[in-house]
Write an enzyme that holds these catalytic residues in place. Structure first.
Site, PDB file in Angstrom:
ATOM      1  N   ARG A 179       0.831  -1.198   0.000  1.00 22.73           N
ATOM      2  CA  ARG A 179       0.000   0.000   0.000  1.00 22.73           C
ATOM      3  C   ARG A 179       0.869   1.252   0.000  1.00 22.73           C
ATOM      4  NH1 ARG A 179      -4.755  -0.311   4.281  1.00 22.73           N
ATOM      5  NH2 ARG A 179      -5.448   1.516   3.094  1.00 22.73           N
ATOM      6  N   CYS A 237      -1.311   5.732   9.100  1.00 21.49           N
ATOM      7  CA  CYS A 237      -1.570   4.436   8.480  1.00 21.49           C
ATOM      8  C   CYS A 237      -2.691   4.649   7.478  1.00 21.49           C
ATOM      9  CB  CYS A 237      -1.906   3.383   9.528  1.00 21.49           C
ATOM     10  SG  CYS A 237      -3.326   3.798  10.568  1.00 21.49           S
TER      11      CYS A 237
END
Length: 312
Positions: A179, A237
């Site tokens: 990611r 995050c």
């Protein structure tokens, strides 16, 4: 600065048998798995109270604040009292996924001014591995607590502050490497990372058994990422959940860090914010707005609504 972060399964067993048992909070949650309460009912630590991350540890999602905004202080206080937490009582939190979700409750309770809050090291797996008992079913609600909370005891930052940390300090991206690189983005509007942020996946905080790595090993890990030279450290995050786990690991290692609660879910929803792709932090934040830079091609900005994959 240093406070106790972890409680072992053996320590929790002894505390639960003492005359001042802690409140035990079960934050069973994983990205793409809406059945936390069912998992709790199938087996939980005796006396543990189930905590719903989406509704009790976060405000409703929004493009500006991300998928898991910080809860309203009054709403959060009501939830903590509903869990039965009393003034002066210790709190031990856990999940069944290496504490990557439970750390959100740990951080929020610290943010709200509580100091005796720890993570069950190894999470529920450590309790099981020790052969300790589990209860099944949904128990009656505990007697209401009377804990007093004062929001703001830990530092937070917004998107502008995160950009400054990426440029002038150290900004850690706690998501999975794919990611960060922009190889995949299962839930948020755009793939990639905040330009200048350094990849430090949360999973690398843990040993194979789900316990946190020793403090000296964690310190070496974060120093290699630049923590030793950085005066200020920030963490983000996907939506501010697993970043709290990174902050716990940093505290174990002897570092303080600031949380960007909106994280990538808020940053990527703003077309005026740049996104970088590839394995490196990429250059300064002067890249084109709404574009992607780095080792892989630019990604589109259409919103995705997938419920699988990656860290939150």
């Amino acid at each position: 600065m240093s406070r106790r972060v972890l409680t072992t399964a053996a320590e929790l067993r002894d505390l639960l048998g003492s005359d001042r048992p802690p409140a035990v909070l079960d934050v069973r949650w994983a990205l793409g798995d809406p059945h936390g309460r069912g998992h709790y009912a199938a087996g939980h630590i005796p006396g543990a109270v189930y905590v719903d991350l989406d509704t009790e540890l976060a405000a409703p999602p929004s493009p500006r604040d991300g998928r898991h905004p910080l809860p309203d202080p009054d709403t959060f206080r009501s939830a903590v009292r509903r869990w039965g937490v009393r003034e002066g009582q210790a709190v031990v939190v856990h999940d069944d996924l290496g504490n990557t979700a439970a750390a959100r409750a740990w951080w929020l309770l610290r943010y709200a001014g509580l100091t005796d809050v720890t993570l069950l090291d190894g999470a529920l797996g450590a309790w099981r591995a020790a052969g300790l008992p589990l209860e099944t079913g949904i128990p009656a609600a505990p007697a209401p607590g009377d804990v007093v909370l004062r929001a703001g005891a830990l530092p937070v930052t917004d998107a502008d502050g995160a950009a400054e940390l990426a440029a002038d300090g150290l900004l850690l991206d706690a998501r999975a490497g794919e990611r960060y690189r922009g190889d995949a983005e299962p839930v948020d509007p755009r793939a990639g990372h905040i330009p200048g942020a350094v990849s430090a996946p949360t999973g690398e905080n843990l040993a194979a058994d789900g316990t946190f790595l020793p403090a000296d090993v964690l310190r070496e890990r974060f120093e290699k990422a630049g923590a030793g030279a950085a005066a200020r450290i920030g963490v983000y995050c996907g939506s501010g959940v697993t970043a709290a786990h990174q902050i716990a690991a940093l505290e174990i290692a002897g570092f303080e860090a600031v949380l960007f609660p909106g994280s990538w879910s808020a940053w990527s929803a703003d077309p005026g914010r740049p996104a970088a792709t590839g394995p490196l932090p990429s250059g300064p934040l002067s890249v084109a707005r709404g574009s992607s830079v780095g080792g892989s091609s630019a990604r589109g900005s259409s919103a995705k609504d997938s419920s699988v994959g990656g860290s939150s």
